[in-house]
Design a protein around this motif. Sequence first.
Motif, PDB file in Angstrom:
ATOM      1  N   LYS A 173       0.836  -1.210   0.000  1.00 12.40           N
ATOM      2  CA  LYS A 173       0.000   0.000   0.000  1.00 12.40           C
ATOM      3  C   LYS A 173       0.870   1.259   0.000  1.00 12.40           C
ATOM      4  O   LYS A 173       2.015   1.253   0.480  1.00 12.40           O
ATOM      5  N   GLN A 174       0.318   2.312  -0.537  1.00  8.68           N
ATOM      6  CA  GLN A 174       1.074   3.547  -0.705  1.00  8.68           C
ATOM      7  C   GLN A 174       1.457   4.148   0.640  1.00  8.68           C
ATOM      8  O   GLN A 174       0.673   4.187   1.574  1.00  8.68           O
ATOM      9  N   LEU A 175       2.702   4.587   0.743  1.00  6.13           N
ATOM     10  CA  LEU A 175       3.209   5.248   1.957  1.00  6.13           C
ATOM     11  C   LEU A 175       3.709   6.645   1.596  1.00  6.13           C
ATOM     12  O   LEU A 175       4.593   6.776   0.743  1.00  6.13           O
ATOM     13  N   PRO A 176       3.135   7.672   2.246  1.00  9.83           N
ATOM     14  CA  PRO A 176       1.966   7.614   3.119  1.00  9.83           C
ATOM     15  C   PRO A 176       0.679   7.568   2.293  1.00  9.83           C
ATOM     16  O   PRO A 176       0.740   7.618   1.061  1.00  9.83           O
ATOM     17  N   SER A 177      -0.439   7.484   2.957  1.00 13.05           N
ATOM     18  CA  SER A 177      -1.719   7.487   2.262  1.00 13.05           C
ATOM     19  C   SER A 177      -1.884   8.793   1.494  1.00 13.05           C
ATOM     20  O   SER A 177      -1.330   9.825   1.882  1.00 13.05           O
ATOM     21  N   PRO A 178      -2.612   8.779   0.389  1.00 10.86           N
ATOM     22  CA  PRO A 178      -2.727   9.973  -0.468  1.00 10.86           C
ATOM     23  C   PRO A 178      -3.124  11.236   0.275  1.00 10.86           C
ATOM     24  O   PRO A 178      -2.642  12.325  -0.056  1.00 10.86           O
ATOM     25  N   GLU A 179      -3.985  11.113   1.284  1.00 15.00           N
ATOM     26  CA  GLU A 179      -4.438  12.321   1.993  1.00 15.00           C
ATOM     27  C   GLU A 179      -3.334  12.990   2.798  1.00 15.00           C
ATOM     28  O   GLU A 179      -3.453  14.163   3.177  1.00 15.00           O
ATOM     29  N   PHE A 180      -2.243  12.249   3.053  1.00 18.22           N
ATOM     30  CA  PHE A 180      -1.131  12.813   3.835  1.00 18.22           C
ATOM     31  C   PHE A 180       0.024  13.328   2.972  1.00 18.22           C
ATOM     32  O   PHE A 180       0.993  13.862   3.493  1.00 18.22           O
ATOM     33  N   LEU A 181      -0.082  13.178   1.662  1.00 23.88           N
ATOM     34  CA  LEU A 181       1.010  13.591   0.787  1.00 23.88           C
ATOM     35  C   LEU A 181       1.390  15.067   0.944  1.00 23.88           C
ATOM     36  O   LEU A 181       2.578  15.401   0.927  1.00 23.88           O
ATOM     37  N   PRO A 182       0.434  15.970   1.091  1.00 21.85           N
ATOM     38  CA  PRO A 182       0.818  17.387   1.246  1.00 21.85           C
ATOM     39  C   PRO A 182       1.696  17.644   2.473  1.00 21.85           C
ATOM     40  O   PRO A 182       2.456  18.620   2.496  1.00 21.85           O
ATOM     41  N   LEU A 183       1.598  16.776   3.470  1.00 26.82           N
ATOM     42  CA  LEU A 183       2.366  17.004   4.696  1.00 26.82           C
ATOM     43  C   LEU A 183       3.856  16.733   4.500  1.00 26.82           C
ATOM     44  O   LEU A 183       4.677  17.146   5.320  1.00 26.82           O
ATOM     45  N   LEU A 184       4.196  16.043   3.406  1.00 31.89           N
ATOM     46  CA  LEU A 184       5.601  15.736   3.155  1.00 31.89           C
ATOM     47  C   LEU A 184       6.430  16.990   2.894  1.00 31.89           C
ATOM     48  O   LEU A 184       7.657  16.954   2.978  1.00 31.89           O
ATOM     49  N   SER A 185       5.782  18.085   2.564  1.00 27.61           N
ATOM     50  CA  SER A 185       6.493  19.339   2.322  1.00 27.61           C
ATOM     51  C   SER A 185       6.007  20.464   3.224  1.00 27.61           C
ATOM     52  O   SER A 185       6.233  21.638   2.938  1.00 27.61           O
ATOM     53  N   ASP A 186       5.358  20.088   4.315  1.00 23.78           N
ATOM     54  CA  ASP A 186       4.788  21.073   5.238  1.00 23.78           C
ATOM     55  C   ASP A 186       5.809  21.419   6.319  1.00 23.78           C
ATOM     56  O   ASP A 186       6.193  20.564   7.124  1.00 23.78           O
ATOM     57  N   ASN A 187       6.259  22.687   6.364  1.00 20.11           N
ATOM     58  CA  ASN A 187       7.284  23.097   7.325  1.00 20.11           C
ATOM     59  C   ASN A 187       6.772  23.244   8.748  1.00 20.11           C
ATOM     60  O   ASN A 187       7.573  23.484   9.659  1.00 20.11           O
ATOM     61  N   SER A 188       5.484  23.085   8.948  1.00 22.57           N
ATOM     62  CA  SER A 188       4.981  23.105  10.321  1.00 22.57           C
ATOM     63  C   SER A 188       5.213  21.750  11.001  1.00 22.57           C
ATOM     64  O   SER A 188       5.033  21.625  12.213  1.00 22.57           O
ATOM     65  N   TYR A 189       5.622  20.765  10.215  1.00 18.34           N
ATOM     66  CA  TYR A 189       5.959  19.441  10.745  1.00 18.34           C
ATOM     67  C   TYR A 189       7.474  19.326  10.905  1.00 18.34           C
ATOM     68  O   TYR A 189       8.243  20.063  10.287  1.00 18.34           O
ATOM     69  N   HIS A 190       7.873  18.368  11.738  1.00 16.94           N
ATOM     70  CA  HIS A 190       9.293  18.118  11.945  1.00 16.94           C
ATOM     71  C   HIS A 190       9.700  16.932  11.070  1.00 16.94           C
ATOM     72  O   HIS A 190       9.214  15.818  11.257  1.00 16.94           O
ATOM     73  N   HIS A 191      10.623  17.177  10.142  1.00 11.11           N
ATOM     74  CA  HIS A 191      10.993  16.190   9.141  1.00 11.11           C
ATOM     75  C   HIS A 191      12.327  15.536   9.497  1.00 11.11           C
ATOM     76  O   HIS A 191      13.329  16.222   9.719  1.00 11.11           O
ATOM     77  N   PHE A 192      12.321  14.206   9.515  1.00  7.82           N
ATOM     78  CA  PHE A 192      13.517  13.412   9.772  1.00  7.82           C
ATOM     79  C   PHE A 192      13.877  12.635   8.511  1.00  7.82           C
ATOM     80  O   PHE A 192      12.991  12.099   7.834  1.00  7.82           O
ATOM     81  N   VAL A 193      15.168  12.542   8.227  1.00  7.19           N
ATOM     82  CA  VAL A 193      15.646  11.788   7.072  1.00  7.19           C
ATOM     83  C   VAL A 193      16.534  10.649   7.586  1.00  7.19           C
ATOM     84  O   VAL A 193      17.429  10.868   8.410  1.00  7.19           O
ATOM     85  N   LEU A 194      16.261   9.445   7.093  1.00 12.09           N
ATOM     86  CA  LEU A 194      17.013   8.260   7.494  1.00 12.09           C
ATOM     87  C   LEU A 194      17.386   7.485   6.242  1.00 12.09           C
ATOM     88  O   LEU A 194      16.516   7.105   5.455  1.00 12.09           O
TER      89      LEU A 194
END
Length: 531
Positions: free
Chosen positions: A163-184
Amino acid sequence: MRSLQRPRTREGEIEIERGIRDNSNNITSTRKGNFSCDRRGSDDCLGRRLGPRLLGRVDDSGRLVKDFYKILNQVKNEEIPDGVKLPASFSHLVSEMKNNQYDARTFAFMLRAMMEKLEREIRESKFAELMNKHFAASSIPKSIHCLSLRLTDEYSSNAHARKQLPSPEFLPLLSDNSYHHFVLSTDNILAASVVVTSTIQSSLKPDNIVFHIITDKKTYAGMHSWFALNPVSPAIVEVKGVHQFDWLTRENVPVLEAVENHNSIRNYYHGNHIAGTNLSDTTPRRFASKLQARSPKYISLLNHLRIYIPEVEAHLISLGKSSLLPAITSQDLTSLFPNLDKVVFLDDDVVIQRDLSPLWEIDLKGKVNGAVETCKGEDEWVMSKHFKNYFNFSHPLIAKNLDPDECAWAYGMNIFDLRAWRKANIRETYHSWLKENLKSNLTMWKLGTLPPALIAFKGHVHPIDPSWHMLGLGYQNKTNIESLKKAAVIHYNGQAKPWLEIGFEHLRPFWTKYVNYSNDFIRNCHILDSV
């Protein structure tokens, strides 16, 4: 000495004692006659000289020790004949002494030969131990390989694992600077699960976390399966493979192509690690450092990936509709890092023990890289590192451009300001120095990706408090447990990874507490059963 003394009677001892006592009054009387000695001639007084010896009161051990020292010095530099037969143990040596009537010189010679042989054997054992540790650290445990294979199989047979990661409804959050983004960036599924789980469980706002996991082609299906079947809500996770980025290939990154395909480079990292090494001219510690520098992970594309973080956005947007896996759309790609201001990059051998959200509040003062410096500690393995520990300052380019006493810093947990990074020339500098090191046949530095990063980020690093990042859990077993418990991020950098049998037992529980042992894949692959 006593066997050389004449037998004496009790009456004789009384007479001698009386003579010695009377000598203090300058008069000595014996049964053989009377004579006197004054104070000036007291050294020649028979009673004074012979009395203690006849009574057994003289200790000759000091003279014997001096004689033995003299003999030891005589045989110290003499050549030991080839093929000399040495006793197997000290008790055998004593037996041979008795049976063959060794004199002191022969005993000293045999003792020296035995000691030198023992020293050689201990030294050889130490080097063998270091080699075995190196191979253990470079290998993939059977249980972890099992986990990857089973999850890869699940990806092909189970729609839920795809299944798609993340779900389609959460895709905009991948570039949202109000979230804390971690890269691994990792090819270790178990390690990735611990990093993600520990980050989320330690966070005060887990619903504000977005994880961007990047892996290689062979691990992609298994990694995707794990996070698809084991959701970490309320956090968001996306999994990407380097094969999905058309621009991020060895063909388009000439330096990395050279690093992986140049024969001398491949031999250096994958060849015989003892060939050409004179073990008699090196110490076990230097040998261990050389082995660490020759870990194959240092020529992995995943290990160099962090240098391209701010470039991903532009490349992805330019891709448009690329030929990718069916589950990946152009919308996924253009949503990876667009417009992100800050990210925290984590290595896969860390554990998060404290909420990391305050990292985003740190003022980096225009710098690119927020990192813990590693030059102000007392331990010589990890926290006392300067540029001279990483670079060959006999090389003219290194001597001309770098300061040997400049403080080093650590990879493993870094807060990157991508806005400042995009204005800098870091990637080009990194590539330029990699090329120079390849031209010089790896004589400028040996140890992996940190040295070129130390140069590329020179002038772009802002030191952060050491409590954010505690290093060395894979190097030394004398880690201060109280300091470890207080650290925000603990880092098992070094060979003794917690998922390996060579990991330090008392440090492993800080990592295993985040392993989900109830998971069927973990149980069926017997993860850490033998540890």
